[in-house]
Design an enzyme around this catalytic site. Structure first.
Site, PDB file in Angstrom:
ATOM      1  N   SER A  68     -25.148 -31.029 -19.466  1.00  0.00           N
ATOM      2  CA  SER A  68     -25.227 -31.588 -19.539  1.00  0.00           C
ATOM      3  C   SER A  68     -26.798 -32.948 -19.450  1.00  0.00           C
ATOM      4  O   SER A  68     -25.976 -32.807 -17.884  1.00  0.00           O
ATOM      5  CB  SER A  68     -25.002 -32.843 -21.262  1.00  0.00           C
ATOM      6  OG  SER A  68     -23.815 -31.944 -21.851  1.00  0.00           O
TER       7      SER A  68
HETATM    8  N1  SAH Z   1     -19.592 -30.585 -19.924  1.00  0.00           N
HETATM    9  C1  SAH Z   1     -19.996 -29.787 -19.648  1.00  0.00           C
HETATM   10  C2  SAH Z   1     -21.005 -29.711 -20.298  1.00  0.00           C
HETATM   11  C3  SAH Z   1     -20.667 -28.184 -21.710  1.00  0.00           C
HETATM   12  S1  SAH Z   1     -21.775 -27.138 -21.717  1.00  0.00           S
HETATM   13  C4  SAH Z   1     -19.954 -30.369 -17.793  1.00  0.00           C
HETATM   14  O1  SAH Z   1     -20.203 -31.456 -17.915  1.00  0.00           O
HETATM   15  O2  SAH Z   1     -20.703 -29.949 -17.307  1.00  0.00           O
HETATM   16  C5  SAH Z   1     -20.806 -26.549 -23.198  1.00  0.00           C
HETATM   17  C6  SAH Z   1     -19.458 -25.512 -22.339  1.00  0.00           C
HETATM   18  O3  SAH Z   1     -18.046 -25.749 -23.768  1.00  0.00           O
HETATM   19  C7  SAH Z   1     -19.729 -24.122 -21.452  1.00  0.00           C
HETATM   20  O4  SAH Z   1     -18.891 -24.381 -20.609  1.00  0.00           O
HETATM   21  C8  SAH Z   1     -19.071 -23.483 -22.732  1.00  0.00           C
HETATM   22  O5  SAH Z   1     -18.152 -22.057 -21.709  1.00  0.00           O
HETATM   23  C9  SAH Z   1     -18.283 -24.404 -23.525  1.00  0.00           C
HETATM   24  N2  SAH Z   1     -16.899 -24.235 -24.651  1.00  0.00           N
HETATM   25  C10 SAH Z   1     -17.951 -23.716 -25.821  1.00  0.00           C
HETATM   26  N3  SAH Z   1     -17.294 -23.567 -26.886  1.00  0.00           N
HETATM   27  C11 SAH Z   1     -16.390 -23.119 -25.931  1.00  0.00           C
HETATM   28  C12 SAH Z   1     -14.640 -23.956 -26.651  1.00  0.00           C
HETATM   29  N4  SAH Z   1     -13.952 -23.757 -28.266  1.00  0.00           N
HETATM   30  N5  SAH Z   1     -13.726 -24.145 -26.215  1.00  0.00           N
HETATM   31  C13 SAH Z   1     -13.346 -24.292 -24.921  1.00  0.00           C
HETATM   32  N6  SAH Z   1     -14.843 -24.212 -24.173  1.00  0.00           N
HETATM   33  C14 SAH Z   1     -16.192 -24.443 -24.927  1.00  0.00           C
END
Ligand code: SAH
Length: 241
Positions: free
Chosen positions: A92
């Protein structure tokens, strides 16, 4: 040893020292330049946009964001935007990380759940502030690399789990705060259940690939209050089949 050999030996040692110290200075220079970029990022993008919580600001000054992005993105690590981390996912925008972290009003003793580990950056920012962080990632490759990275960086207070974050982590609940970093159409009921009484959750709500609303959720007894905070664009909340 002949004079000639002694001269060659001395010359070789001299060349070795020159190469070694140049390399060391280059590395030192890079570290200093990342540090000043990081301070700039916090001053302009985070503090400059009215995030005032000192724990959040200190944490973001400390966590080396450039260690959480792929090699070809390192030069952009402190820019004012999200960056690709592979598998169609993103780390993000720094401001959003700071804003969300501040909104859940963290205290040192807190146990926090993050949904969407991604690079592990948000988890590290949380781990600098609170005692215990649980984070869950649905893509196995991202989970493995984030787990390894966080371990290497010494974050022993972060547990990185694999799975569908829709269900939270029942065995470690309740959580003082929950931070969801993927956009969901609605608040997953298990997450509401696993939020402590008096706890806060921040979650982007809305359709995938459209602008969503960052929603602050508070639980007080049986009462749930929600507040729309900021239009955002997150990657979609995926579901395991
Ligand atoms: N917080 C992260 C960025 C998040 S991007 C950072 O600091 O880098 C969103 C992430 O959520 C992605 O890696 C995606 O694979 C994950 N994601 C999406 N749906 C999800 C779910 N149901 N359970 C766990 N992770 C999930």
């Amino acid at each position: 040893m002949s004079d000639m050999k002694v001269s060659i030996l001395i010359f070789s040692i001299f060349i070795f020292i020159v190469i070694y110290s140049c390399e060391r200075d280059t590395k030192k220079g890079l570290v200093i330049s990342f540090e000043s970029k990081r301070n700039d990022m916090v001053n302009k993008q985070i503090e400059g946009r009215e995030v005032t919580d000192s724990a959040t600001l200190n944490s973001m000054r400390k966590v080396e964001r450039h260690l959480f992005v792929p090699k070809d993105q390192v030069n952009f690590a402190y820019e004012d935007r999200p960056l690709p981390i592979g598998y169609g996912q993103t780390i993000s925008q720094p401001y959003i990380v700071g804003y969300m972290t501040e909104l859940i009003k963290l205290e040192k003793s807190y146990k926090v759940l993050e949904i969407g580990t991604g690079s592990g950056y948000q988890a590290a920012v949380l781990a600098e502030i609170v005692d215990s962080v649980f984070t869950i990632e649905i893509i196995p490759e991202l989970r493995s690399s984030a787990k390894e990275r966080l371990e290497q960086l010494g974050y022993i207070n972060v547990k990185v789990k694999i799975g569908d974050g829709y269900y939270g982590i029942e065995e470690n609940a309740p959580f003082d705060a929950i931070i969801v970093t993927a956009a969901s159409e609605y608040i997953p009921p298990p997450l509401l259940e696993q939020l402590k009484d008096g706890g806060r959750m921040i979650i982007p709500i809305g359709s995938p690939f459209m602008v969503q609303m960052l929603m602050l959720v508070e639980k007080k007894g049986n009462e749930i209050t929600t507040e729309n905070m900021l239009p955002v664009r997150f990657v979609p909340f995926r579901r395991s089949d």
